[in-house]
Design a protein around this motif. Structure first.
Motif, PDB file in Angstrom:
ATOM      1  N   ALA A  31      -6.506 -36.720  74.278  1.00 51.58           N
ATOM      2  CA  ALA A  31      -7.368 -37.099  73.642  1.00 51.58           C
ATOM      3  C   ALA A  31      -8.380 -36.359  74.906  1.00 51.58           C
ATOM      4  N   GLU A  32      -8.309 -35.293  74.310  1.00 54.79           N
ATOM      5  CA  GLU A  32     -10.274 -35.172  74.651  1.00 54.79           C
ATOM      6  C   GLU A  32     -11.329 -35.794  75.085  1.00 54.79           C
ATOM      7  N   ILE A  33     -11.908 -36.434  75.457  1.00 57.37           N
ATOM      8  CA  ILE A  33     -12.912 -37.000  75.685  1.00 57.37           C
ATOM      9  C   ILE A  33     -14.445 -36.190  75.623  1.00 57.37           C
ATOM     10  N   ILE A  34     -15.199 -36.215  74.682  1.00 56.16           N
ATOM     11  CA  ILE A  34     -16.404 -35.247  74.402  1.00 56.16           C
ATOM     12  C   ILE A  34     -17.972 -36.872  74.465  1.00 56.16           C
ATOM     13  N   PRO A  35     -18.259 -36.022  75.411  1.00 55.80           N
ATOM     14  CA  PRO A  35     -19.755 -37.509  75.213  1.00 55.80           C
ATOM     15  C   PRO A  35     -20.901 -36.346  75.157  1.00 55.80           C
ATOM     16  N   VAL A  36     -21.577 -37.988  73.897  1.00 58.39           N
ATOM     17  CA  VAL A  36     -22.742 -37.814  72.588  1.00 58.39           C
ATOM     18  C   VAL A  36     -23.410 -38.406  73.436  1.00 58.39           C
ATOM     19  N   GLU A  37     -25.085 -37.995  72.902  1.00 60.06           N
ATOM     20  CA  GLU A  37     -25.911 -38.994  72.638  1.00 60.06           C
ATOM     21  C   GLU A  37     -25.800 -39.918  71.580  1.00 60.06           C
ATOM     22  N   TRP A  38     -26.426 -40.947  72.120  1.00 61.72           N
ATOM     23  CA  TRP A  38     -26.302 -41.337  70.770  1.00 61.72           C
ATOM     24  C   TRP A  38     -27.336 -41.040  70.013  1.00 61.72           C
ATOM     25  N   ALA A  39     -28.320 -40.330  69.567  1.00 61.50           N
ATOM     26  CA  ALA A  39     -28.126 -39.073  68.104  1.00 61.50           C
ATOM     27  C   ALA A  39     -26.801 -38.252  67.194  1.00 61.50           C
ATOM     28  N   GLN A  40     -26.329 -37.564  68.685  1.00 59.55           N
ATOM     29  CA  GLN A  40     -25.739 -37.787  67.903  1.00 59.55           C
ATOM     30  C   GLN A  40     -24.639 -37.903  67.621  1.00 59.55           C
ATOM     31  N   TRP A  41     -24.075 -39.101  67.843  1.00 57.69           N
ATOM     32  CA  TRP A  41     -23.359 -40.493  67.427  1.00 57.69           C
ATOM     33  C   TRP A  41     -24.033 -40.185  65.883  1.00 57.69           C
ATOM     34  N   LEU A  42     -24.857 -40.363  65.684  1.00 54.99           N
ATOM     35  CA  LEU A  42     -25.264 -40.990  64.597  1.00 54.99           C
ATOM     36  C   LEU A  42     -25.512 -39.889  63.460  1.00 54.99           C
ATOM     37  N   ASP A  43     -25.319 -39.187  64.457  1.00 51.80           N
ATOM     38  CA  ASP A  43     -25.387 -37.873  63.068  1.00 51.80           C
ATOM     39  C   ASP A  43     -23.624 -37.543  63.101  1.00 51.80           C
ATOM     40  N   GLN A  44     -22.941 -36.884  64.090  1.00 53.81           N
ATOM     41  CA  GLN A  44     -21.585 -36.503  64.186  1.00 53.81           C
ATOM     42  C   GLN A  44     -20.702 -37.716  63.463  1.00 53.81           C
ATOM     43  N   LYS A  58     -18.597 -38.403  59.905  1.00 48.60           N
ATOM     44  CA  LYS A  58     -17.805 -38.573  59.996  1.00 48.60           C
ATOM     45  C   LYS A  58     -16.523 -37.523  60.781  1.00 48.60           C
ATOM     46  N   ASP A  59     -17.128 -37.019  60.938  1.00 46.93           N
ATOM     47  CA  ASP A  59     -16.589 -35.725  62.116  1.00 46.93           C
ATOM     48  C   ASP A  59     -16.203 -36.739  63.103  1.00 46.93           C
ATOM     49  N   PHE A  60     -15.213 -36.680  63.578  1.00 41.42           N
ATOM     50  CA  PHE A  60     -14.573 -37.819  65.055  1.00 41.42           C
ATOM     51  C   PHE A  60     -13.062 -37.797  63.993  1.00 41.42           C
ATOM     52  N   ASP A  61     -12.469 -38.466  65.620  1.00 41.94           N
ATOM     53  CA  ASP A  61     -11.191 -38.233  64.576  1.00 41.94           C
ATOM     54  C   ASP A  61     -10.801 -39.856  65.373  1.00 41.94           C
ATOM     55  N   LEU A  62     -11.619 -39.823  67.167  1.00 40.57           N
ATOM     56  CA  LEU A  62     -11.794 -41.213  67.847  1.00 40.57           C
ATOM     57  C   LEU A  62     -13.090 -41.788  68.420  1.00 40.57           C
ATOM     58  N   THR A  63     -13.072 -42.474  68.506  1.00 42.02           N
ATOM     59  CA  THR A  63     -14.397 -43.115  69.400  1.00 42.02           C
ATOM     60  C   THR A  63     -14.678 -44.579  69.940  1.00 42.02           C
ATOM     61  N   ILE A  64     -15.341 -44.993  70.704  1.00 42.95           N
ATOM     62  CA  ILE A  64     -15.809 -46.450  71.123  1.00 42.95           C
ATOM     63  C   ILE A  64     -16.763 -46.964  70.638  1.00 42.95           C
ATOM     64  N   VAL A  65     -17.338 -48.024  70.042  1.00 46.51           N
ATOM     65  CA  VAL A  65     -18.666 -48.160  69.888  1.00 46.51           C
ATOM     66  C   VAL A  65     -18.520 -50.537  69.588  1.00 46.51           C
ATOM     67  N   SER A  66     -19.742 -50.585  70.002  1.00 42.07           N
ATOM     68  CA  SER A  66     -19.644 -52.134  69.863  1.00 42.07           C
ATOM     69  C   SER A  66     -20.418 -52.426  68.457  1.00 42.07           C
ATOM     70  N   HIS A  67     -19.946 -52.922  67.512  1.00 48.85           N
ATOM     71  CA  HIS A  67     -20.654 -53.389  66.349  1.00 48.85           C
ATOM     72  C   HIS A  67     -20.985 -54.412  66.606  1.00 48.85           C
ATOM     73  N   THR A  68     -22.458 -54.166  66.932  1.00 45.40           N
ATOM     74  CA  THR A  68     -23.561 -55.822  66.933  1.00 45.40           C
ATOM     75  C   THR A  68     -24.504 -56.350  65.879  1.00 45.40           C
ATOM     76  N   GLU A  69     -24.176 -55.727  64.815  1.00 41.05           N
ATOM     77  CA  GLU A  69     -24.411 -56.459  63.413  1.00 41.05           C
ATOM     78  C   GLU A  69     -23.983 -57.757  63.772  1.00 41.05           C
TER      79      GLU A  69
END
Length: 492
Positions: free
Chosen positions: A372-385, A390-401
């Motif tokens: 797994a190649e690690i790609i750090p992104v900022e929040w604005a990039q994460w929200l967009d990509q 849906k331009d991703f394979d894997l990601t880590i996030v906490s769903h706080t809703e």
């Protein structure tokens, strides 16, 4: 001489009693790790928006309390028809927006119609899908007719996405938010801080604090020095790995509570090879949850096996569905025709649970042949990509809703998950008000998600709150993404 001494003593006592009592502080600086992209809760998915504005600046018909309960807010009461489809809300009188304009039923109609409109940019538009019509019966009464009963309707109206805004100011709320809450927006120095001031015209019980500054402290290493120096007096969402540095210091109070933050290794379910159940199951078996919790959350997270908070009455412990088993993971990859593993990408947003957790998970996946190649992104990039395109394979996030297991039934959601059996359970859940039946359905939904290995279910994000010991009124738990300071005050 005796009389002179008595006179001096009496004069001293008079001086002491004539001194004014020291008033408690009324200013507060709160540290937050993420800066909101803007300040309109009705137009963005970022939790950081609600963490500053929910209950402080903006209010809804209802609100979520510190234990996850539904409380009256701009609606002081309501009546529900026997079939559960008609809600009559009695609004509070004398309420004003922070620009001095009056709040009434037309504002409620505008807000709800705007949120559910075809061109709505509300991140939780699904909250309003059950609404058929909204009618301003008179200035203090709103009638909402639903297309069908919705067991969670009053709860949904308490989300930050459902706050009431005025048509005159709604368009400018991203930069200059105007609500009805106990605090009014004062200033936003981008990259530095957001300042609120007590709203003197507030309809309800006034806040104790005159001024609240939400200071952006993105570097977790800077949080402890900020506390020790007194520059920041509270971190309601503190980085767990910093607790050891202040533990035992009597100047501070540490409270560890529960959140609604399901922390996931999210997978793109329609992208090869994650469209294969065996691959998703293999990844789930490869994950050592406790090692991830220890390394990314200072050992304070609670393992989960599906998308539900352990604090919920509906929680089902499914952590045994995929125990850490490298041999089983390799066996499943071989069955999927990937015995030599494969290369993928892991996009990580800024929070330490993602960045630290990502390093650990990449190492664990490497054990079964997944690079797994690690790609750090900022929040604005994460929200967009990730979230939007849906331009991703894997990601880590906490769903706080809160109570958001229904996101897996949304066809445009970034997981790209599609299961008619799951959709059917959620559809029935939406029509059910009985708590016991709802909990049963929630249990079924959790089981389907676990069996399908939709994501790598890791742990429930802990709420670690650290603040000056003289402060009281902060929430211990986080049933909703908020830093509610309406009851926070300094003690003597």
């Amino acid at each position: 001489m005796k009389c002179w001494t008595s006179f001096l003593a009496a004069a001293a006592m008079a001086t002491v009693f004539s001194l004014p009592a020291f008033a408690a502080r009324t200013d507060l600086v709160i540290g937050i790790p993420l800066e909101p992209p803007h300040l309109d809760p009705t137009a963005g998915a970022a939790a950081a928006i609600d963490e500053v504005l929910y209950a402080n600046v903006f209010e809804g018909l209802t609100r979520i309390g510190p234990s996850g309960e539904v409380l009256p807010a701009l609606a002081e009461s309501w009546d529900i028809s026997e079939d559960g489809t008609v809600y009559i809300f009695k609004l509070r009188s004398g309420v004003k927006f922070h620009d001095g304009s009056d709040f009434d039923a037309e504002d409620v109609k505008f807000s709800l119609d705007r949120a559910r409109a075809e061109d709505s940019v509300n991140a939780q538009k699904i909250l309003f899908e059950a609404i058929d019509t909204v009618e301003a019966v008179d200035p203090a009464t709103v009638k909402i007719v639903l297309k069908h009963p919705q067991g969670a309707f009053l709860y949904n109206m308490g989300w930050g996405d459902a706050v009431i805004v005025a048509p005159e100011s709604a368009g400018a709320n991203k930069e200059k938010p105007i609500g009805t809450g106990p605090f009014r927006f004062e200033n936003w120095a981008k990259g530095a801080a957001i300042k609120l001031a007590r709203a003197d015209s507030y309809w309800g019980e006034p806040a104790y604090l005159d001024k609240v500054e939400f200071r952006i402290v993105p570097d977790a290493a800077a949080a402890v020095p900020a506390l020790l120096s007194g520059d920041v007096q509270a971190f309601p969402f503190f980085q767990p790995d910093g607790v050891a540095q202040i533990e035992g210091d009597p100047r501070f109070k540490i409270e560890v509570g529960a959140t609604e933050g399901e922390t996931l290794l999210s997978m793109n379910n329609k992208k090869e090879p994650f469209d294969k159940l065996q691959v998703r199951q293999a990844i789930s078996y490869a994950l050592d949850r406790q090692a991830i919790i220890d390394g990314a959350s200072a050992g304070l997270g609670t393992p989960i096996g599906s998308h539900q908070s352990p604090a919920s009455k509906a929680y089902v412990d499914l952590t045994g569905t995929y125990p850490h088993d490298i041999a089983k993971a390799k066996e499943l990859l071989k069955a999927a025709g990937l015995e030599n593993g494969f290369k993928t990408t892991l996009k990580l947003p800024p929070p330490s649970y993602a960045r630290l957790g990502g390093e650990i998970i990449a190492s664990q996946l490497r054990e079964i042949g997944i690079e797994a190649e690690i790609i750090p992104v900022e929040w604005a990039q994460w929200l967009d990509q990730v979230f939007t395109r849906k331009d991703f394979d894997l990601t880590i996030v906490s769903h706080t809703e809160p109570n958001d297991i229904d996101i897996y039934a949304r066809k445009d959601y970034y997981f790209n998950y599609d299961n008619p059996a799951f959709d059917k359970v959620i559809g029935e859940l939406n029509l059910t008000s009985d708590e016991a039946k709802r909990n049963e359905l929630l249990g079924q939904a959790q089981k389907i998600l676990a069996d399908d290995a939709v994501a790598g279910f890791l742990y429930e994000l802990p709420k670690v709150g650290v603040w000056d010991a003289k402060l009281e009124g902060f929430w211990k738990d986080a049933p909703i993404q908020a830093n509610d300071v309406t009851k926070v005050r300094w003690t003597d």
